[in-house]
Scaffold this motif. Structure first.
Motif, PDB file in Angstrom:
ATOM      1  N   GLU A 191       0.832  -1.204   0.000  1.00  0.00           N
ATOM      2  CA  GLU A 191       0.000   0.000   0.000  1.00  0.00           C
ATOM      3  C   GLU A 191       0.867   1.255   0.000  1.00  0.00           C
ATOM      4  O   GLU A 191       0.569   2.233  -0.700  1.00  0.00           O
ATOM      5  CB  GLU A 191      -0.939   0.007   1.212  1.00  0.00           C
ATOM      6  N   TRP A 192       1.964   1.223   0.762  1.00  0.00           N
ATOM      7  CA  TRP A 192       2.846   2.395   0.816  1.00  0.00           C
ATOM      8  C   TRP A 192       3.515   2.623  -0.537  1.00  0.00           C
ATOM      9  O   TRP A 192       3.746   3.772  -0.925  1.00  0.00           O
ATOM     10  CB  TRP A 192       3.878   2.228   1.925  1.00  0.00           C
ATOM     11  N   GLY A 193       3.782   1.536  -1.251  1.00  0.00           N
ATOM     12  CA  GLY A 193       4.318   1.686  -2.595  1.00  0.00           C
ATOM     13  C   GLY A 193       3.345   2.416  -3.508  1.00  0.00           C
ATOM     14  O   GLY A 193       3.754   3.265  -4.323  1.00  0.00           O
ATOM     15  N   GLU A 194       2.051   2.116  -3.382  1.00  0.00           N
ATOM     16  CA  GLU A 194       1.047   2.831  -4.164  1.00  0.00           C
ATOM     17  C   GLU A 194       1.012   4.307  -3.782  1.00  0.00           C
ATOM     18  O   GLU A 194       0.902   5.183  -4.658  1.00  0.00           O
ATOM     19  CB  GLU A 194      -0.332   2.206  -3.946  1.00  0.00           C
ATOM     20  N   LEU A 195       1.105   4.583  -2.477  1.00  0.00           N
ATOM     21  CA  LEU A 195       1.080   5.980  -2.015  1.00  0.00           C
ATOM     22  C   LEU A 195       2.272   6.751  -2.562  1.00  0.00           C
ATOM     23  O   LEU A 195       2.134   7.900  -3.022  1.00  0.00           O
ATOM     24  CB  LEU A 195       1.076   6.041  -0.485  1.00  0.00           C
ATOM     25  N   PHE A 196       3.462   6.154  -2.494  1.00  0.00           N
ATOM     26  CA  PHE A 196       4.657   6.820  -3.009  1.00  0.00           C
ATOM     27  C   PHE A 196       4.545   7.058  -4.507  1.00  0.00           C
ATOM     28  O   PHE A 196       4.950   8.108  -5.015  1.00  0.00           O
ATOM     29  CB  PHE A 196       5.910   5.997  -2.694  1.00  0.00           C
ATOM     30  N   SER A 197       4.004   6.093  -5.234  1.00  0.00           N
ATOM     31  CA  SER A 197       3.849   6.244  -6.679  1.00  0.00           C
ATOM     32  C   SER A 197       2.933   7.412  -7.013  1.00  0.00           C
ATOM     33  O   SER A 197       3.229   8.237  -7.883  1.00  0.00           O
ATOM     34  CB  SER A 197       3.301   4.944  -7.275  1.00  0.00           C
ATOM     35  N   ILE A 198       1.807   7.508  -6.297  1.00  0.00           N
ATOM     36  CA  ILE A 198       0.875   8.621  -6.510  1.00  0.00           C
ATOM     37  C   ILE A 198       1.538   9.941  -6.136  1.00  0.00           C
ATOM     38  O   ILE A 198       1.422  10.939  -6.859  1.00  0.00           O
ATOM     39  CB  ILE A 198      -0.404   8.403  -5.677  1.00  0.00           C
ATOM     40  N   SER A 199       2.245   9.947  -5.013  1.00  0.00           N
ATOM     41  CA  SER A 199       2.876  11.176  -4.544  1.00  0.00           C
ATOM     42  C   SER A 199       3.929  11.671  -5.526  1.00  0.00           C
ATOM     43  O   SER A 199       3.985  12.865  -5.844  1.00  0.00           O
ATOM     44  CB  SER A 199       3.508  10.939  -3.167  1.00  0.00           C
TER      45      SER A 199
END
Length: 372
Positions: A191-199
């Motif tokens: 999930e944090w990987g998705e957040l970093f990608s969006i950010s």
């Protein structure tokens, strides 16, 4: 570790030094126009969190950012959060910790700065900090306004929120569902990987059109930082936007609305739906306040910006940026987002320049925060 551009002649040496009971990071800058940010000297995270509990500053949690250093005095129950840049030590808020320690911390920090041929600029000072910093020779001006809603009084019914409710409904019709990571959905590396990608995508797109404040905003951190709450919008199983919230202590305890990120193709109303969902949960939990943080240059009020010895020039610059300086910082846009939630509390925050206002110091601050 983040570095700002430095001249060819800049040389840096780092280490830990403890003469006179002080702990600091040593850094020597050469004659170049911009010096490197010192590698941070930091106290243990758990101890820093404990000391932040006594702070009324709604942005106190930003003191934990990875690139921010912690200045401490042996035997003193507190610390000062700062970053070094271009001959200045930029301090975030007043000292954090026991109120009785703040005078000692500031005096020692001024000595620390003097020994490094640096001046201090303190940002996001609260009203209760002003007297001490004036006494220590700082020029104090209002920096902007921080907005807060009282959650027990907040209700999104009524004509004031018609447009907001319509945007939320539009997002729901698009099939958006909001979850809190770690509560309604997993909170792990995936999930944090998705957040970093969006950010990263959001930041890359924003840099083409607007300026992004650093130093005075938070960071995404790691899944293990459980005090940071993250609400994410999902569509077709994928995260398309999120808002993070971090704890606020002191006289108005609650949470700070921190990072806001979304995919470029996210439907309208997504961020409003995330925030509305988070507010509903916070109200169920009995959270008392939701802080939206500082809006720089906004809400400048002659009744509050009346500190003796303030800089007339800085006041005019701040007003000019608010009215005409969207290319420097979108102050009006930021204020409008916060005001649409009809905050109950609007409090001034201040900036203090040691020894008087400095145009060079203002420029360095704008470089550090990436507004120029």
């Amino acid at each position: 570790m983040h570095f700002v551009p430095q001249s060819r002649n800049t040389e840096e040496r780092t280490g830990m030094h403890q003469p006179g009971g002080l702990r600091w990071t040593v850094g020597l800058a050469g004659s170049g126009p911009v010096s490197c940010v010192e590698p941070p000297a930091r106290m243990p995270r758990a101890r820093a969190l404990e000391l932040l509990r006594g702070s009324d500053n709604p942005s106190a949690y930003m003191a934990l950012n990875q690139a921010t250093s912690h200045f401490t005095v042996a035997g003193t129950d507190g610390f000062i959060a700062y970053r070094r840049h271009g001959g200045f030590l930029f301090q975030l808020g007043g000292g954090f910790g026991a109120p009785a320690a703040r005078r000692t911390l500031l005096a020692a920090f001024r000595q620390f700065a003097q020994e490094r041929a640096c001046r201090i600029c303190a940002v996001q000072l609260q009203e209760e900090d002003v007297a001490l910093y004036r006494e220590q020779g700082f020029c104090i001006n209002q920096m902007g306004t921080a907005y807060t809603i009282e959650l027990d009084a907040f209700c999104a019914a009524g004509s004031h929120f018609t447009r907001l409710r319509n945007k939320v409904s539009q997002a729901r019709r698009a099939g958006i569902a909001v979850v809190e990571l770690g509560v309604d959905a997993p909170r792990g590396s995936l999930e944090w990987g998705e957040l970093f990608s969006i950010s990263h995508a959001w930041l890359a797109a924003k840099r083409e059109n607007t300026k992004l404040v650093e130093f005075m905003v938070g960071e995404l951190g790691q899944p293990r930082d459980l005090e940071r709450r993250v609400f994410a919008a999902r569509q077709d199983g994928k995260i398309i936007g999120f808002i993070s919230f971090v704890p606020v202590q002191g006289a108005r305890p609650g949470l700070l609305h921190d990072l806001t990120r979304r995919r470029a193709d996210a439907p309208p109303g997504v961020m409003d739906l995330i925030n509305m969902t988070a507010i509903a949960r916070f109200q169920q939990e009995g959270v008392r306040h939701l802080h939206f943080g500082l809006s720089p240059f906004a809400g400048l009020n002659p009744q509050r910006d009346r500190v003796a010895g303030k800089s007339w020039l800085l006041t005019q610059i701040a007003k000019g940026i608010y009215r005409h300086g969207a290319c420097i910082y979108p102050a009006r846009q930021q204020e409008q987002y916060k005001r649409k939630w009809h905050p109950h509390v609007a409090l001034p925050e201040y900036v203090g320049f040691e020894g008087g206002f400095s145009l060079v110091g203002l420029w360095r601050l704008m470089q550090l925060t990436r507004t120029v």
